[in-house]
Scaffold this motif. Structure first.
Motif, mmCIF file in Angstrom:
data_model
loop_
_atom_site.group_PDB
_atom_site.id
_atom_site.type_symbol
_atom_site.label_atom_id
_atom_site.label_comp_id
_atom_site.label_asym_id
_atom_site.label_seq_id
_atom_site.Cartn_x
_atom_site.Cartn_y
_atom_site.Cartn_z
ATOM 1 N N VAL A 201 -40.319 -9.342 -33.572
ATOM 2 C CA VAL A 201 -40.020 -10.523 -34.393
ATOM 3 C C VAL A 201 -40.605 -10.344 -35.794
ATOM 4 C CG1 VAL A 201 -40.501 -12.981 -34.703
ATOM 5 C CG2 VAL A 201 -39.780 -12.125 -32.470
ATOM 6 N N TYR B 66 -36.106 -15.599 -29.811
ATOM 7 C CA TYR B 66 -36.727 -14.747 -28.813
ATOM 8 C C TYR B 66 -37.027 -15.568 -27.567
ATOM 9 C CZ TYR B 66 -41.129 -16.305 -31.147
ATOM 10 O OH TYR B 66 -42.142 -17.029 -31.718
ATOM 11 N N ILE C 2 -33.991 -10.392 -28.660
ATOM 12 C CA ILE C 2 -34.569 -10.823 -29.936
ATOM 13 C C ILE C 2 -33.425 -10.756 -30.933
ATOM 14 C CG2 ILE C 2 -36.414 -10.467 -31.608
ATOM 15 C CD1 ILE C 2 -37.958 -9.000 -29.436
ATOM 16 N N LYS D 279 -38.472 -10.190 -39.371
ATOM 17 C CA LYS D 279 -38.733 -11.093 -40.491
ATOM 18 C C LYS D 279 -38.960 -10.310 -41.774
ATOM 19 C CE LYS D 279 -40.615 -15.014 -37.891
ATOM 20 N NZ LYS D 279 -41.815 -15.853 -37.650
ATOM 21 N N ILE E 166 -34.540 -16.283 -36.060
ATOM 22 C CA ILE E 166 -34.705 -15.178 -35.126
ATOM 23 C C ILE E 166 -35.086 -15.778 -33.778
ATOM 24 C CG2 ILE E 166 -35.996 -13.100 -34.531
ATOM 25 C CD1 ILE E 166 -36.416 -12.658 -37.519
ATOM 26 N N GLN F 38 -42.582 -8.291 -28.022
ATOM 27 C CA GLN F 38 -41.707 -9.302 -28.634
ATOM 28 C C GLN F 38 -42.231 -9.735 -29.988
ATOM 29 O OE1 GLN F 38 -39.268 -12.278 -26.534
ATOM 30 N NE2 GLN F 38 -40.895 -12.170 -25.014
ATOM 31 N N LYS F 39 -43.535 -10.041 -30.048
ATOM 32 C CA LYS F 39 -44.105 -10.498 -31.314
ATOM 33 C C LYS F 39 -43.984 -9.423 -32.387
ATOM 34 C CE LYS F 39 -46.267 -13.902 -31.745
ATOM 35 N NZ LYS F 39 -45.854 -15.261 -32.207
#
Length: 317
Positions: free
Chosen positions: A85, A217, A155, A89, A215, A81-82
């Protein structure tokens, strides 16, 4: 700009491990993505007015990592997920197209706590916890993930949809409500002032989000065949006097009802029930958010940069 949902999140991100029981790692992740012949198709259903117009229907695409057949370790899902993301960005900063992404999976047994969660909602000693306990980046109180629970981590670039957090939460609830109604004839609803999906006094699914630079999540988790016993060892989401339910449990209750529509439902085993629920959730997600689903392979994730998981000692309280 970063927002934290104040309601409890079942689909959450582990940032700080509080108690660390190491689960067995799953098998080779490259074998987890379904083959093309086994991938879940997007089944088109009658057009609904929720939430967008027909003119915008299917204009955008959503990459989907369907791992629901496996138990994905919590830290692994957090890392993915990170990474996604961070990638989105960067795309926005370069004024490039930033489509949506979706993970569908299960977790090994684990408890998660929000940034401000109180330990008073734990019915066990943290030094002798039955499962891993992670303090997460989300808002809300303690909750449980485990096998038999379908977790969806969308996401979402809200610039592609509607930059409104209330709308987004209600849309996630709509996905679950539709799936329960159309597929299982379960009448599910919202409760005023609470985030999630309910059948009577039973909470079937929890939802919570974190939004950074529009964004979104984290996501949602639906109890399908979940063993609900671990919920007894906490006060789920800090909500007293509410029960936790599952699809399997409700279908068992319905067996005694004289309802022709329910009598026509199949009686699948747990694996089939998870498969049916997964297909329905992905289909309704596609319909509610008006996106086409493109299934991706695990190789797409292997190149993502991940952020290290902090230890409890590194946490700033």
């Amino acid at each position: 700009m970063t927002f934290l949902a104040t309601q409890c999140v079942v689909a959450s991100i582990p940032a700080y491990p509080v108690c660390n029981h190491q689960p067995k790692p799953p098998g080779c992740l490259s074998q987890r993505i379904q083959s093309k012949s086994d991938r879940i198709p997007v089944v088109k259903t009658q057009q609904s007015s929720f939430p967008t117009s027909q003119e915008s229907r299917r204009e955008s695409e959503c990459e989907c990592f369907n791992l629901y057949k496996e138990l994905v370790p919590y830290r692994q899902a957090w890392s993915w997920q990170k990474g996604i993301v961070k990638e989105k960005k960067a795309l926005i900063e370069r004024n490039e197209d930033c489509p949506d992404s979706l993970f569908v999976l299960q977790h090994p047994p684990v408890y998660t706590m929000g940034t401000g969660s109180s330990e008073k909602f734990l019915n066990f000693d943290l030094n002798d916890a039955p499962f891993d306990v992670h303090r997460t980046e989300r808002g809300g109180e303690v909750t449980y993930h485990g096998p038999g629970q379908i977790v969806m981590y969308p996401i979402i670039n809200l610039r592609n949809h509607k930059m409104d957090l209330h709308w987004y939460l209600r849309s996630l609830e709509e996905v679950i409500i539709r799936a329960l109604s159309k597929t299982f004839s379960i009448k599910a609803s919202r409760l005023e002032g609470l985030t999630g999906v309910w059948h009577g006094n039973q909470k079937l699914a929890a939802i919570g989000i974190r939004v950074s630079q529009w964004i979104a999540y984290h996501g949602l988790a639906l109890n399908v065949t979940t063993d609900l016993t671990p919920f007894r060892w906490i006060v789920p989401c800090g909500l007293q006097n509410y029960q936790v339910g599952s699809i399997r449990g409700l279908l068992g209750e319905f067996e005694s009802f004289d309802d022709s529509s329910r009598k026509q439902l199949p009686d699948p085993d747990d694996g089939q029930l998870l498969n049916i629920a997964c297909k329905s959730l992905i289909n309704e997600f596609s319909e509610v958010f008006q996106v086409g689903i493109n299934y991706e392979t695990i190789s797409r994730l292997e190149f993502l940069e991940s952020e290290p998981v902090k230890s409890l000692k590194e946490e700033v309280i």
